[in-house]
Write a protein that holds these residues in place. Structure first.
Motif, PDB file in Angstrom:
ATOM      1  N   VAL A 267       0.790  -1.519   0.031  1.00  0.00           N
ATOM      2  CA  VAL A 267      -0.151   0.150  -0.128  1.00  0.00           C
ATOM      3  C   VAL A 267       1.007   1.885  -0.081  1.00  0.00           C
ATOM      4  N   ALA A 268       1.969   1.359   0.977  1.00  0.00           N
ATOM      5  CA  ALA A 268       2.231   2.002   1.403  1.00  0.00           C
ATOM      6  C   ALA A 268       3.823   2.756   1.772  1.00  0.00           C
ATOM      7  N   ALA A 269       4.383   2.386   1.745  1.00  0.00           N
ATOM      8  CA  ALA A 269       5.611   3.173   2.546  1.00  0.00           C
ATOM      9  C   ALA A 269       7.025   3.996   2.691  1.00  0.00           C
ATOM     10  N   ILE A 270       6.917   4.264   3.867  1.00  0.00           N
ATOM     11  CA  ILE A 270       8.198   5.803   3.844  1.00  0.00           C
ATOM     12  C   ILE A 270       9.584   4.951   5.228  1.00  0.00           C
ATOM     13  N   ARG A 271      10.654   6.106   4.078  1.00  0.00           N
ATOM     14  CA  ARG A 271      11.670   5.762   3.977  1.00  0.00           C
ATOM     15  C   ARG A 271      12.212   6.757   5.758  1.00  0.00           C
ATOM     16  N   TRP A 272      12.430   6.152   6.677  1.00  0.00           N
ATOM     17  CA  TRP A 272      12.913   6.410   8.094  1.00  0.00           C
ATOM     18  C   TRP A 272      13.775   7.969   8.114  1.00  0.00           C
ATOM     19  N   ALA A 273      14.856   7.621   7.044  1.00  0.00           N
ATOM     20  CA  ALA A 273      15.770   8.718   7.467  1.00  0.00           C
ATOM     21  C   ALA A 273      15.416  10.606   6.835  1.00  0.00           C
ATOM     22  N   ASP A 274      14.529   9.811   5.654  1.00  0.00           N
ATOM     23  CA  ASP A 274      14.404  11.158   5.151  1.00  0.00           C
ATOM     24  C   ASP A 274      12.431  11.633   4.762  1.00  0.00           C
ATOM     25  N   ALA A 275      11.782  10.339   5.097  1.00  0.00           N
ATOM     26  CA  ALA A 275      10.750  10.632   5.171  1.00  0.00           C
ATOM     27  C   ALA A 275      10.479  10.550   3.487  1.00  0.00           C
ATOM     28  N   THR A 276      11.215   9.706   2.781  1.00  0.00           N
ATOM     29  CA  THR A 276      10.832   9.512   1.309  1.00  0.00           C
ATOM     30  C   THR A 276       9.426   8.178   1.158  1.00  0.00           C
ATOM     31  N   ALA A 277       8.535   8.371   0.361  1.00  0.00           N
ATOM     32  CA  ALA A 277       7.048   8.369   0.773  1.00  0.00           C
ATOM     33  C   ALA A 277       7.447   7.139  -0.622  1.00  0.00           C
ATOM     34  N   TYR A 278       6.520   6.606  -0.485  1.00  0.00           N
ATOM     35  CA  TYR A 278       6.686   5.101  -1.733  1.00  0.00           C
ATOM     36  C   TYR A 278       4.374   5.099  -2.014  1.00  0.00           C
ATOM     37  N   TYR A 279       4.628   5.097  -2.937  1.00  0.00           N
ATOM     38  CA  TYR A 279       2.734   4.493  -2.848  1.00  0.00           C
ATOM     39  C   TYR A 279       2.702   3.503  -4.046  1.00  0.00           C
ATOM     40  N   SER A 280       2.013   2.871  -3.421  1.00  0.00           N
ATOM     41  CA  SER A 280       1.084   1.892  -4.589  1.00  0.00           C
ATOM     42  C   SER A 280       0.163   2.724  -5.711  1.00  0.00           C
TER      43      SER A 280
END
Length: 125
Positions: A48-61
């Motif tokens: 569904v979605a994810a976030i990289r903890w270090a810089d808050a880069t987000a990914y979405y389906s």
């Protein structure tokens, strides 16, 4: 070890919104990413979605892009998934997952070692 607790699901009408919360505890010092996955009735688990903890880069389906928003609070070790414009197709058990592994794809479930128990989201038409 990292413990993950997800919450916030419920029953809503189509078009409404929900907020899911994921809290990580334990050895979170090396947290790399947090993701949300879901499994709908009769369906395979999907990203569904994810976030990289270090810089808050987000990914979405593609199915949720533009409707869902993921964010994180580093200090609180919390990730939030805001879901807007919910559709009946969004009905599923939503799982939060965390990883401490570097150089892995955050959109792939096998990248995550720590999983929450799941929270049910039901969207009525």
């Amino acid at each position: 070890q990292v413990q993950v607790v997800d919450s916030g699901g419920g029953l809503v009408q189509a078009g409404k919104s929900l907020r899911l919360t994921c809290i990580a505890s334990g050895d979170t010092s090396g947290l790399v990413g947090v993701g949300w996955f879901r499994r709908g009735p009769g369906k395979e688990r999907e990203f569904v979605a994810a976030i990289r903890w270090a810089d808050a880069t987000a990914y979405y389906s593609d199915s949720v892009k533009g409707r869902f928003a993921i964010s994180r609070d580093s200090a609180e070790k919390t990730a939030v998934l805001l879901m807007y414009g919910l559709k009946p197709d969004d009905t599923a058990v939503y799982y939060c997952a965390a990883t401490r592994r570097w150089f892995v794809s955050l959109v792939t479930s096998t990248s995550y070692a720590y999983w929450g128990q799941g929270t049910q989201v039901t969207v009525s038409s």
